[in-house]
Design a protein around this motif. Structure first.
Motif, mmCIF file in Angstrom:
data_model
loop_
_atom_site.group_PDB
_atom_site.id
_atom_site.type_symbol
_atom_site.label_atom_id
_atom_site.label_comp_id
_atom_site.label_asym_id
_atom_site.label_seq_id
_atom_site.Cartn_x
_atom_site.Cartn_y
_atom_site.Cartn_z
ATOM 1 N N UNK A 422 51.226 39.809 34.584
ATOM 2 C CA UNK A 422 51.180 41.038 35.363
ATOM 3 C C UNK A 422 50.116 40.871 36.442
ATOM 4 N N UNK A 423 50.540 40.847 37.672
ATOM 5 C CA UNK A 423 49.652 40.618 38.816
ATOM 6 C C UNK A 423 48.760 39.390 38.589
ATOM 7 N N UNK A 424 49.392 38.215 38.476
ATOM 8 C CA UNK A 424 48.612 37.033 38.082
ATOM 9 C C UNK A 424 47.540 36.637 39.080
ATOM 10 N N UNK A 425 47.705 37.000 40.336
ATOM 11 C CA UNK A 425 46.737 36.511 41.327
ATOM 12 C C UNK A 425 45.991 37.634 42.025
ATOM 13 N N UNK A 426 45.942 38.803 41.413
ATOM 14 C CA UNK A 426 45.202 39.895 42.043
ATOM 15 C C UNK A 426 43.722 39.536 42.154
ATOM 16 N N UNK A 427 43.212 39.683 43.364
ATOM 17 C CA UNK A 427 41.791 39.414 43.577
ATOM 18 C C UNK A 427 41.423 37.961 43.416
ATOM 19 N N UNK A 428 42.387 37.073 43.593
ATOM 20 C CA UNK A 428 42.121 35.659 43.400
ATOM 21 C C UNK A 428 42.327 34.931 44.722
ATOM 22 N N UNK A 429 41.486 33.928 44.971
ATOM 23 C CA UNK A 429 41.547 33.278 46.272
ATOM 24 C C UNK A 429 42.693 32.284 46.362
ATOM 25 N N UNK A 430 42.914 31.815 47.571
ATOM 26 C CA UNK A 430 44.075 30.974 47.871
ATOM 27 C C UNK A 430 44.133 29.712 47.001
ATOM 28 N N UNK A 431 43.004 29.039 46.885
ATOM 29 C CA UNK A 431 43.008 27.784 46.136
ATOM 30 C C UNK A 431 43.415 27.994 44.687
ATOM 31 N N UNK A 432 42.807 29.023 44.065
ATOM 32 C CA UNK A 432 43.105 29.290 42.663
ATOM 33 C C UNK A 432 44.530 29.797 42.497
ATOM 34 N N UNK A 433 45.029 30.542 43.495
ATOM 35 C CA UNK A 433 46.405 31.026 43.451
ATOM 36 C C UNK A 433 47.354 29.847 43.298
ATOM 37 N N UNK A 434 47.186 28.883 44.182
ATOM 38 C CA UNK A 434 48.046 27.712 44.152
ATOM 39 C C UNK A 434 47.981 27.032 42.787
ATOM 40 N N UNK A 435 46.787 26.945 42.230
ATOM 41 C CA UNK A 435 46.657 26.307 40.912
ATOM 42 C C UNK A 435 47.416 27.095 39.852
ATOM 43 N N UNK A 436 47.331 28.436 39.941
ATOM 44 C CA UNK A 436 48.023 29.261 38.944
ATOM 45 C C UNK A 436 49.542 29.105 39.088
ATOM 46 N N UNK A 437 50.033 29.056 40.347
ATOM 47 C CA UNK A 437 51.473 28.851 40.537
ATOM 48 C C UNK A 437 51.907 27.520 39.918
ATOM 49 N N UNK A 438 51.097 26.503 40.139
ATOM 50 C CA UNK A 438 51.456 25.192 39.589
ATOM 51 C C UNK A 438 51.594 25.257 38.069
ATOM 52 N N UNK A 439 50.690 26.007 37.437
ATOM 53 C CA UNK A 439 50.757 26.136 35.977
ATOM 54 C C UNK A 439 52.054 26.848 35.574
ATOM 55 N N UNK A 440 52.405 27.896 36.343
ATOM 56 C CA UNK A 440 53.636 28.625 36.033
ATOM 57 C C UNK A 440 54.855 27.707 36.166
ATOM 58 N N UNK A 441 54.884 26.882 37.222
ATOM 59 C CA UNK A 441 55.999 25.947 37.385
ATOM 60 C C UNK A 441 56.078 24.995 36.196
ATOM 61 N N UNK A 442 54.924 24.484 35.793
ATOM 62 C CA UNK A 442 54.904 23.564 34.647
ATOM 63 C C UNK A 442 55.469 24.232 33.405
ATOM 64 N N UNK A 443 55.036 25.471 33.174
ATOM 65 C CA UNK A 443 55.533 26.208 32.009
ATOM 66 C C UNK A 443 57.046 26.327 32.065
#
Lengths: 501, 336
Positions: A422-443
């Motif tokens: 739920x709102x995985x990247x709220x208040x999160x900067x660009x670099x960390x956003x990309x990292x979180x997306x990568x984790x989601x793709x892996x999952x």
């Protein structure tokens, strides 16, 4: 050129950490100055120094060419500074008027003069061009309206310098527009505005100048926005090139993983049904209050569903509380990280192991300290959580790193099947956003079904294989990745009366 | 320094903290963690020198015995406070368990049955407390305040308002038994401290308790069965309070319905003295032990110095305020 507000060589040390070192930039009167940087870059620390909450260890703060030293928040307020924090500060059970005048309510022998208060506030609000009813309790207002109250409070104090920290992070499109109008009015009045945001579009829309912080230092201070590009700003923030932060990769989808049929809950207007397949990333878009989070909480067992049927991998599923869902491999990263995600006064390790530790207990009740340390270290490394160590209290971590820790908590679960973010990247900067997306793709590649609830349209469009849109408590439509575009999604999301426009 | 304009500033990495300063910091942290222990040790040394008769084995054992009941219940109260809850009913439970135990003893003349029955009754009352708080969501303060009245009433009703005398030799012998020169109530308290220390630090139960106190909603969403844990905390608290009541009854050879008045506040004071946060999530067993010892020592010394009982109230209140103030200052310093 005489800048109204100057930060000169500001340094702030915390035990073991140099939070700011030599931060230097200037802001002119009548301008909106963007402050950008990744999480942990030092933006919040800088605002806290401006607000008098922290005292710098070195450097100088100048207002109207006078050096200022704020020993307390009261000093800062007295010098005409107002900080509008991301987490608003108000008394929910008092009225707008009472909140605005808190601390100096008009009174006679200690008895509040209610009518005088209301009249005073009403005229002042009118003068500011804000349509708020002064008698309404704050608890009954939307987040955007509460924020408005906070800004009005600053204006009542005749604040000259107003700093807004991530003001739009929980606002809908329309509310954001209202905020923007207000900010532009304030600028026209010659006030000094500092605008902290991760959303580059907003920076380009609103700001006259901007400063980029990284690792507690000024990377660059742009005196004007002309000639700047998103790519340049992102590169300066992150210190490396990020071409496409979504970086979507198509993957094969498997069989149906989770089916939701006719789920009924208190905040849903109509029974909700949908399904998600193995390896699929399903985006949920809608305005704030459209019922997306509520629907997810029903699936996860955080709230009780009144009716409905869940099916996981073809088998009927009964979930009464979150622990049932977790044991079936369904996890939720909640929207409100601070209230529902982290246990602030516990360590990073505790926050990661809080659920998965049940898998390696000794004699049923004793925690396995060695395994827990290993698990914590594994995920700190794998998710690149920035922390001095696993024993650090999580509340000292930046928002992005807290979010990664909560992700770590769920990645540590043995048999993940459905991950709801739920709102995985709220208040999160660009670099960390990309990292979180990568984790989601892996999952997803590992066969998980991933559900992403987001209010950021580009994000939903950028990472989802399929998008479900909700409007006012019911599912209003579904679009495949190839069919989806901004216009179509918004059409489904906006309230009916707005659609005419 | 000049204001930079559209120029890149080189970004050197912040210097790695030197190993020496890291060691220094670790030492400071250690001191901070054990500051309560240090303060107590210092107090102890000073009192040993300044107060005649203080430093004798006899006096110290007396001191330990005087706080043994408070100590036992402080262990479970620590869990209660750590999970952001409260229990005001322990004093009444001590009295009720003493009365109940004495009555069953007089009826059956069987020590095991009467002790077991009293402890079970305490656990049931605690279970009721926990269930009302966790499932019916009634505020812990109100629930246990009500239970305090109800259970005290039960003690008076059961005993008819009179002390219930005990004649069973074995039962009286219970509290008087000594092993290695230390009497049974003190041993029981020591065992409680060890057991609950292990529970707090080494088990899921303890970790969950601290997590719930730190953020109840986040804990629930992380899969902790919050309600169940809270009920367990109160049930164990009830059982231990009842055991304390039984031991007290054995010590005074009777079940007194008006025993242990104000006991609950002494227990909570001891916990707070020991650095347990009333906001939940923060508790250490060593702190609670020190808190209990500070309370006992203060009382003991005042007795030795013949301070009037009336003034002892003032001193106790002052100590509590000062201890909490010191703790506040410390955590404020840690935050900055």
């Amino acid at each position: 050129m005489s800048a109204y507000l100057q930060f000169n060589d500001i340094t702030k040390l915390f035990p073991g950490v140099k939070a700011l070192s030599g931060v230097t930039f200037a802001v002119d009167a009548g301008s909106v100055h963007g402050l950008l940087g990744e999480n942990g870059a030092g933006k919040s620390t800088l605002l806290k120094i401006l607000g008098g909450e922290y005292q710098p260890n070195g450097g100088e703060l100048r207002i109207a060419n006078q050096p200022r030293h704020f020993a307390s928040a009261a000093d800062s307020i007295a010098s005409g500074v107002a900080i509008i924090h991301q987490e608003l500060q108000y008394v929910p059970h008092l009225s707008v008027a009472e909140n605005l005048l808190l601390g100096h309510l008009p009174n006679r022998f200690g008895f509040v003069r209610a009518r005088v208060t209301m009249e005073f506030v009403r005229t002042r609000l009118k003068a500011m061009g804000v349509s708020l009813n002064p008698t309404v309790r704050l608890a009954r207002l939307s987040i955007a309206q509460r924020q408005m109250v906070e800004i009005c409070k600053a204006l009542l104090r005749e604040a000259k310098i107003i700093a807004l920290d991530e003001p739009t992070s929980s606002l809908s499109h329309r509310e954001t527009e209202v905020l923007f109008r207000l900010v532009k009015d304030l600028q026209a009045q010659g006030r000094v505005l500092i605008y902290v945001s991760h959303r580059l579009d907003e920076i380009f829309d609103l700001c006259d100048a901007c400063t980029i912080l990284r690792d507690g230092q000024t990377v660059v201070s742009h005196r004007s926005m002309s000639g700047l590009t998103r790519e340049l700003l992102v590169r300066q923030m992150v210190g490396r090139e990020i071409k496409d932060i979504y970086d979507y990769r198509a993957r094969p989808l498997g069989e149906s993983r989770l089916q939701v049929q006719e789920l009924v809950g208190p905040k849903l207007k109509q029974p909700a049904s949908f399904s998600v397949r193995r390896g699929e990333i399903l985006g949920f878009f809608g305005l704030v209050g459209a019922g997306r989070s509520e629907l997810m909480r029903l699936i996860y067992g955080a709230d009780k569903a009144q009716k409905g049927q869940l099916t996981l991998d073809g088998k009927p599923l009964r979930i009464r509380r979150p622990s049932d869902a977790i044991r079936k491999g369904i996890v939720l990263c909640p929207e409100d990280r601070k209230e529902e995600g982290v246990v602030p006064i516990r360590s990073v390790s505790e926050n990661i192991n809080i659920s998965c530790r049940r898998g390696y207990l000794r004699w049923g009740i004793f925690v396995n300290a060695k395994r827990e340390a290993q698990t914590a270290d594994t995920f700190i490394k794998r998710l690149r959580i920035k922390t001095p160590g696993r024993r650090q209290l999580i509340r000292f971590l930046s928002g992005g790193n807290q979010q990664k820790t909560i992700l770590g908590r769920w990645l540590a679960e043995p048999a993940l099947k459905v991950v709801i973010m739920d709102e995985p990247t709220r208040g999160i900067d660009v670099g960390a956003k990309n990292e979180i997306y990568q984790i989601l793709y892996q999952l997803a590649e590992q066969g998980c079904a991933v559900i992403v609830v987001s209010s950021e349209l580009p994000e939903v469009l950028g990472i989802s294989d399929r998008i479900i849109v909700m409007r006012e408590g019911s599912v209003s439509g579904e679009l495949s990745r190839s069919d989806a575009n901004e216009e179509r999604v918004l059409k489904l999301a906006l309230p009916i009366e707005d659609k005419v426009k | 320094m000049k204001v930079t304009t559209d120029e890149k500033v080189s970004v050197p990495h912040p210097a790695e903290p030197g190993t020496q300063s890291a060691q220094h910091r670790q030492l400071l942290q250690l001191i901070d963690e054990f500051s309560l222990v240090l303060i107590f040790l210092l107090l102890f040394v000073v009192l040993s020198i300044a107060v005649p008769h203080f430093l004798s084995i006899e006096n110290l054992l007396g001191l330990a015995l005087s706080v043994s009941q408070i100590g036992m219940v402080a262990c479970t109260m620590m869990f209660c406070l750590a999970s952001r809850d409260f229990d005001l009913s322990v004093g009444s439970m001590v009295a009720f368990a003493g009365v109940l135990c004495a009555m069953i003893l007089n009826a059956t003349d069987n020590v095991v049955i009467s002790v077991a029955a009293a402890v079970l009754a305490g656990a049931l009352i605690g279970f009721a407390n926990g269930s009302i708080i966790a499932y019916l969501r009634i505020n812990a303060l109100i629930t246990t305040l009500a239970m305090m009245e109800i259970v005290r009433g039960l003690a008076f009703i059961a005993s008819g308002g009179q002390a219930v005398g005990v004649s069973n030799e074995a039962f009286i012998y219970l509290a008087g038994t000594a092993f290695l020169g230390i009497s049974m109530p003190i041993w029981t308290t020591l065992i409680c401290f060890i057991m609950f220390g292990v529970l707090l630090n080494k088990t899921v139960y303890g970790r969950n308790t601290l997590a719930i106190g730190g953020n109840p909603e986040a804990s629930r969403l992380a899969g902790i069965k919050v309600e169940r844990t809270r009920v367990l905390i109160f049930a164990i608290q009830g059982a231990v309070a009842a055991l304390a009541g039984v031991i007290l009854a054995s010590r005074i050879t009777s079940g007194q319905p008006n025993a242990a008045q104000g006991f609950e506040l002494n227990v909570i004071s001891a916990c707070v003295l020991g650095g347990v946060s009333l906001m939940g999530g923060r508790a250490t067993i060593s702190g609670v032990a020190i808190g209990v010892l500070i309370m006992g020592t203060a009382e003991n010394v005042m007795d030795l110095l013949n301070v009037s009982a009336f003034y002892q109230y003032l001193v106790r209140g002052a100590i509590l305020l000062i201890a909490v103030l010191v703790d506040q200052l410390r955590s404020r310093a840690a935050r900055d």
